[in-house]
Design a protein around this motif. Structure first.
Motif, PDB file in Angstrom:
ATOM      1  N   UNK A  74      10.837  22.098   3.070  1.00 46.49           N
ATOM      2  CA  UNK A  74      10.854  21.781   4.173  1.00 46.49           C
ATOM      3  C   UNK A  74      11.328  22.362   5.301  1.00 46.49           C
ATOM      4  N   UNK A  75      12.760  22.418   5.978  1.00 45.74           N
ATOM      5  CA  UNK A  75      12.713  22.892   7.765  1.00 45.74           C
ATOM      6  C   UNK A  75      13.068  24.348   7.473  1.00 45.74           C
ATOM      7  N   UNK A  76      13.970  24.734   6.351  1.00 42.51           N
ATOM      8  CA  UNK A  76      13.748  26.562   6.034  1.00 42.51           C
ATOM      9  C   UNK A  76      13.000  27.363   4.741  1.00 42.51           C
ATOM     10  N   UNK A  77      11.634  27.095   4.984  1.00 43.66           N
ATOM     11  CA  UNK A  77      10.634  27.455   4.315  1.00 43.66           C
ATOM     12  C   UNK A  77      11.438  29.100   3.599  1.00 43.66           C
ATOM     13  N   UNK A  78      11.015  29.884   4.757  1.00 39.65           N
ATOM     14  CA  UNK A  78      11.506  31.192   4.040  1.00 39.65           C
ATOM     15  C   UNK A  78      12.413  31.649   3.428  1.00 39.65           C
ATOM     16  N   UNK A  79      14.445  30.645   4.186  1.00 42.68           N
ATOM     17  CA  UNK A  79      14.424  31.334   3.381  1.00 42.68           C
ATOM     18  C   UNK A  79      15.032  30.375   2.034  1.00 42.68           C
ATOM     19  N   UNK A  80      14.130  28.971   1.731  1.00 43.90           N
ATOM     20  CA  UNK A  80      13.827  28.966   0.918  1.00 43.90           C
ATOM     21  C   UNK A  80      13.280  28.707  -0.347  1.00 43.90           C
ATOM     22  N   UNK A  81      12.345  30.322   0.001  1.00 49.69           N
ATOM     23  CA  UNK A  81      11.056  29.494  -0.670  1.00 49.69           C
ATOM     24  C   UNK A  81      11.632  31.895  -1.419  1.00 49.69           C
ATOM     25  N   UNK A  82      12.273  32.165  -0.583  1.00 45.00           N
ATOM     26  CA  UNK A  82      12.860  33.857  -0.687  1.00 45.00           C
ATOM     27  C   UNK A  82      13.437  33.195  -2.251  1.00 45.00           C
ATOM     28  N   UNK A  83      13.686  32.356  -2.828  1.00 44.62           N
ATOM     29  CA  UNK A  83      14.652  31.990  -3.865  1.00 44.62           C
ATOM     30  C   UNK A  83      13.794  31.709  -4.880  1.00 44.62           C
ATOM     31  N   UNK A  84      12.658  31.201  -4.880  1.00 42.24           N
ATOM     32  CA  UNK A  84      11.234  30.560  -5.536  1.00 42.24           C
ATOM     33  C   UNK A  84      10.433  31.654  -6.142  1.00 42.24           C
ATOM     34  N   UNK A  85      10.507  31.725  -8.220  1.00 46.34           N
ATOM     35  CA  UNK A  85       8.891  32.303  -8.912  1.00 46.34           C
ATOM     36  C   UNK A  85       8.547  31.261  -9.146  1.00 46.34           C
ATOM     37  N   UNK A  86       7.888  31.494  -8.896  1.00 46.04           N
ATOM     38  CA  UNK A  86       6.468  30.406  -9.614  1.00 46.04           C
ATOM     39  C   UNK A  86       4.998  30.581 -10.525  1.00 46.04           C
ATOM     40  N   UNK A  87       5.348  29.476 -11.326  1.00 48.36           N
ATOM     41  CA  UNK A  87       3.494  30.047 -12.025  1.00 48.36           C
ATOM     42  C   UNK A  87       3.072  28.336 -12.004  1.00 48.36           C
ATOM     43  N   UNK A  88       1.941  27.949 -10.758  1.00 46.50           N
ATOM     44  CA  UNK A  88       1.643  26.547 -10.971  1.00 46.50           C
ATOM     45  C   UNK A  88      -0.003  26.577 -11.526  1.00 46.50           C
ATOM     46  N   UNK A  89       0.305  25.347 -12.925  1.00 46.45           N
ATOM     47  CA  UNK A  89      -0.990  25.699 -13.067  1.00 46.45           C
ATOM     48  C   UNK A  89      -1.379  27.665 -14.079  1.00 46.45           C
ATOM     49  N   UNK A  90      -2.691  27.889 -14.308  1.00 45.48           N
ATOM     50  CA  UNK A  90      -3.108  29.292 -15.233  1.00 45.48           C
ATOM     51  C   UNK A  90      -2.605  30.552 -13.530  1.00 45.48           C
ATOM     52  N   UNK A  91      -2.001  31.586 -13.895  1.00 49.68           N
ATOM     53  CA  UNK A  91      -1.719  32.614 -12.974  1.00 49.68           C
ATOM     54  C   UNK A  91      -2.615  33.354 -13.139  1.00 49.68           C
ATOM     55  N   UNK A  92      -2.662  33.843 -11.311  1.00 48.39           N
ATOM     56  CA  UNK A  92      -4.107  34.269 -11.452  1.00 48.39           C
ATOM     57  C   UNK A  92      -4.329  35.930 -11.041  1.00 48.39           C
ATOM     58  N   UNK A  93      -4.762  35.909 -12.366  1.00 46.86           N
ATOM     59  CA  UNK A  93      -4.977  37.762 -11.659  1.00 46.86           C
ATOM     60  C   UNK A  93      -6.340  38.617 -11.584  1.00 46.86           C
ATOM     61  N   UNK A  94      -6.354  39.839 -11.501  1.00 41.39           N
ATOM     62  CA  UNK A  94      -6.842  40.538 -11.212  1.00 41.39           C
ATOM     63  C   UNK A  94      -7.813  41.135 -12.656  1.00 41.39           C
ATOM     64  N   UNK A  95      -8.242  40.645 -13.351  1.00 38.80           N
ATOM     65  CA  UNK A  95      -9.181  41.126 -15.169  1.00 38.80           C
ATOM     66  C   UNK A  95      -8.829  42.519 -14.805  1.00 38.80           C
ATOM     67  N   UNK A  96      -9.967  43.163 -13.568  1.00 38.44           N
ATOM     68  CA  UNK A  96     -10.717  44.757 -13.921  1.00 38.44           C
ATOM     69  C   UNK A  96      -9.267  45.132 -13.595  1.00 38.44           C
ATOM     70  N   UNK A  97      -8.131  45.127 -12.901  1.00 36.27           N
ATOM     71  CA  UNK A  97      -7.233  46.016 -12.661  1.00 36.27           C
ATOM     72  C   UNK A  97      -5.961  45.850 -14.463  1.00 36.27           C
ATOM     73  N   UNK A  98      -5.832  46.971 -14.011  1.00 37.70           N
ATOM     74  CA  UNK A  98      -4.861  47.008 -14.952  1.00 37.70           C
ATOM     75  C   UNK A  98      -3.288  46.044 -14.944  1.00 37.70           C
ATOM     76  N   UNK A  99      -2.785  45.831 -15.663  1.00 42.91           N
ATOM     77  CA  UNK A  99      -1.440  44.638 -15.446  1.00 42.91           C
ATOM     78  C   UNK A  99      -1.129  45.388 -14.105  1.00 42.91           C
ATOM     79  N   UNK A 100      -0.215  46.502 -14.410  1.00 41.28           N
ATOM     80  CA  UNK A 100       0.217  47.625 -13.292  1.00 41.28           C
ATOM     81  C   UNK A 100      -0.093  47.508 -12.075  1.00 41.28           C
ATOM     82  N   UNK A 101      -1.652  47.666 -11.859  1.00 42.78           N
ATOM     83  CA  UNK A 101      -1.939  47.737 -10.548  1.00 42.78           C
ATOM     84  C   UNK A 101      -2.331  45.906  -9.765  1.00 42.78           C
TER      85      UNK A 101
END
Length: 322
Positions: A74-101
Motif C-alpha cells: 500500500x505504501x511502496x506500490x511500485x517496489x512491491x508490485x514489481x515482484x508480483x506476477x498474477x492471473x486474477x480470474x481468466x487471463x485476458x488475451x487478444x485472440x486475433x493475435x498470436x501468442x508471441x504477439x
C-alpha cells in the motif's frame, strides 16, 4: 519441501476489509515462502477474491499490512508490485493475435523485457511449438499457460494464480499441476486460490483455510490432516466382544455410521465386522492393552487420515464449498 530456511516472499499481517457497514475480511494473516506452493481454500463468499485483490493492490485493506519482498504493497506500490506476477480470474488475451504477439504487447508495458526474455518464458511454459499460432486456436490449457508466461515476463518472485485449473480436463489439470511444481522447484513462491479440495491436497505444500473472512487454519497439508486424525479402524476377534469393550472406554467413541467419516475407497474395502472409532493417538495404545487383557485378538489397528475435504467440513461445520 526443501529443508533449507525459506525466505518469506509474501507477508500478510492482520488485514481486514470493510465495505460500507459490512466486514468482508476479519484479521487474516499468513505468509508465503520461496519454493513453495501455498493454497488458499474456502467456500463461495469466504473472502478469497477480496484478499487476492488486496494482495495486488486493486483494493486497499481497511487495516493491516501486506508486504512483498519486504515492501509494503500500500505504501511502496511500485517496489512491491514489481515482484508480483498474477492471473486474477481468466487471463485476458487478444485472440486475433498470436501468442508471441500477445507477449510482445505486454512486454512493451514493462521496462527491460527484450525478445530473449519473451523466448525464455515461452520455453518455461512449453509453448514454443504453438507460440506463433493465433490464440483463437489455443485450447484452454494453452491459454492458461500463455497467461502464466505473461505473468512471468517481469521475473516475479511471487506468482498469484486464481483457480489455475478451472475448466481444464483431467489431462490439462495434471499438466498444470506438474508445471506449477516445476516453477516452485526453481525457487518461485506460488500462491494458488482454488475451490478444488482434492487438487489443493495434491498441489500445495501449505494451505490456509478461510471461511466467512476468517482464516481457520494455516499449515502444511500433511500436518493439518495428521493433526486431525482421530478415526481408527479396528479388526478384532471376536468383534462383538471387542466393540463392547471399546464402547465402555470414556476416551473412545464408536462411529455407528462409518460413511460419514471414511471416503468411498476405504468403505469399499471395509470388513462388515470392522469397528470404527473416534479416539486420539495417545489413547489408542491404552485401548489395545484393555482389549488384549480381556482376551480379544487385535488383528488390525488402522488410523485414518481425513481428506482435506473432510477436514474442511469439520472446520467450517459443514459449510458448502464452491
Amino acid at each position: 519441501m526443501n529443508e533449507v530456511v525459506q525466505e518469506t516472499v509474501l507477508s500478510v499481517e492482520h488485514i481486514t476489509k470493510r465495505i460500507g457497514r459490512k466486514w468482508i475480511i476479519h484479521d487474516v494473516s499468513f505468509e508465503v515462502r520461496t519454493g513453495e506452493v501455498f493454497g488458499f481454500l474456502g467456500p463461495n463468499g469466504a473472502g478469497k477474491t477480496t484478499t487476492i485483490r488486496m494482495l495486488v493492490d486493486l483494493i486497499k485493506p481497511t487495516s493491516g499490512v501486506i508486504k512483498v519482498c519486504g515492501f509494503d504493497v500500500n505504501r511502496q506500490q511500485e517496489q512491491a508490485l514489481q515482484y508480483i506476477g498474477s492471473i486474477v480470474e481468466n487471463p485476458e488475451m487478444y485472440s486475433y493475435l498470436t501468442g508471441w504477439e500477445n507477449l510482445e504487447h505486454f512486454a512493451r508495458m514493462q521496462s527491460g523485457i527484450d525478445q530473449a526474455r519473451i523466448q525464455e518464458v515461452v520455453n518455461i511454459v512449453r509453448l514454443d511449438r504453438r507460440i506463433h499460432d493465433k490464440v483463437s486456436t489455443y485450447s484452454l490449457g494453452m491459454r492458461q499457460r500463455l497467461g502464466i508466461a505473461q505473468a512471468l515476463l517481469g521475473r516475479p518472485r511471487l506468482l498469484i494464480l486464481d483457480e489455475p485449473t478451472n475448466g481444464l480436463d483431467p489431462k490439462g489439470i495434471k499438466e498444470m499441476r506438474q508445471f506449477i511444481h516445476q516453477l516452485a522447484a526453481e525457487g518461485l513462491a506460488v500462491f494458488v486460490s482454488s475451490h478444488l479440495l482434492s487438487e489443493i491436497q495434491l498441489l500445495c505444500d501449505r494451505v490456509a483455510i478461510i471461511s466467512s473472512g476468517r482464516v481457520l487454519a494455516v499449515g502444511e497439508v500433511d500436518e493439518l490432516i495428521a493433526g486431525n486424525s482421530e478415526h481408527v479402524v479396528w479388526g478384532l476377534n471376536p468383534a462383538v466382544q471387542g466393540k463392547r469393550i471399546l464402547q465402555k472406554l470414556d476416551y473412545c467413541e464408536i462411529v455407528d455410521q462409518p460413511d460419514t467419516v471414511l471416503d468411498d475407497n476405504l468403505l469399499a474395502g471395509l470388513s462388515p465386522e470392522a469397528v470404527v472409532t473416534r479416539i486420539s493417538k495417545t489413547h489408542t495404545s491404552r485401548a489395545v492393552e484393555r482389549l488384549v487383557a480381556a482376551g480379544v485378538q487385535v488383528l488390525e489397528v488402522h488410523r485414518i487420515n481425513p481428506t482435506l475435504e473432510q477436514l474442511f467440513l469439520q472446520m467450517t461445520e459443514g459449510e458448502s464449498i464452491e
